[in-house]
Motif scaffolding. Sequence first.
Motif, short mmCIF file in Angstrom:
data_model
loop_
_atom_site.label_atom_id
_atom_site.label_comp_id
_atom_site.label_asym_id
_atom_site.label_seq_id
_atom_site.Cartn_x
_atom_site.Cartn_y
_atom_site.Cartn_z
N ALA A 75 0.75 -1.36 0.23
CA ALA A 75 0.01 0.07 -0.01
C ALA A 75 0.90 1.19 0.04
O ALA A 75 2.01 1.38 0.48
CB ALA A 75 -0.77 0.04 1.32
N THR A 76 0.35 2.20 -0.55
CA THR A 76 1.18 3.64 -0.78
C THR A 76 0.35 4.74 -0.48
O THR A 76 -0.98 4.48 -0.14
CB THR A 76 1.66 3.90 -1.99
N VAL A 77 0.85 5.78 -0.31
CA VAL A 77 0.03 7.12 0.24
C VAL A 77 0.18 8.02 -0.78
O VAL A 77 1.47 8.24 -1.39
CB VAL A 77 0.50 7.58 1.35
N ASP A 78 -0.73 8.50 -1.56
CA ASP A 78 -0.85 9.55 -2.74
C ASP A 78 -0.46 10.98 -2.16
O ASP A 78 -0.25 11.12 -1.06
CB ASP A 78 -1.93 9.49 -3.54
N ALA A 79 -0.22 11.84 -2.93
CA ALA A 79 -0.04 13.26 -2.88
C ALA A 79 -1.06 13.89 -1.89
O ALA A 79 -0.54 14.56 -1.17
CB ALA A 79 0.31 13.90 -4.10
N LEU A 80 -2.28 13.53 -1.75
CA LEU A 80 -3.32 14.20 -1.07
C LEU A 80 -3.35 13.49 0.47
O LEU A 80 -4.07 13.91 1.17
CB LEU A 80 -4.43 13.95 -1.51
#
Length: 159
Positions: A75-80
């Motif tokens: 899982a990743t975290v986007d720019a927002l």
Amino acid sequence: MSFQQQTIPAGTGAVPLWAPYYGAPIGEAAKRFFQKYATFTGRASRSEYWWWMLISIVVSIVLNIIMSVAGAAGATVDALGNTVPGPGAVVGIILMVIWGLAVIVPSLALTVRRLHDVNFSGWMILIGLVPVVGALAVLIFTLLPSRPEGQRFDAPTAA
């Protein structure tokens, strides 16, 4: 003879598939669920109905866990700042869709047969389409005890 007593063919020891199986064990309830895949006629006992609901809920929980665990890996975290599930979540989603498609028709058929056992028309399942109150009404209907008048929905067969 009580309406809950079954007519059991000599030598088989089994409840006929067309008859409701009162006091069905969990394995037999699951077996009958799939044997009567799209059978909207006849009746289903409370035990047949609720054992299947338990199985269905447990399988759904397991599939949700699989999707969550598989989605957490990578899982990743986007720019927002939103969490984007990993590629493993797709596997869980596919499994959930397959499960849902495999059991939707027999689940509807089982609910209709349960409504027949409490002497309601199977069309009463459509009450479930009314938001909140409809689902609650169908839940209450499935909790009701069997009624002898529900025998009018039986269709005895030789098999």
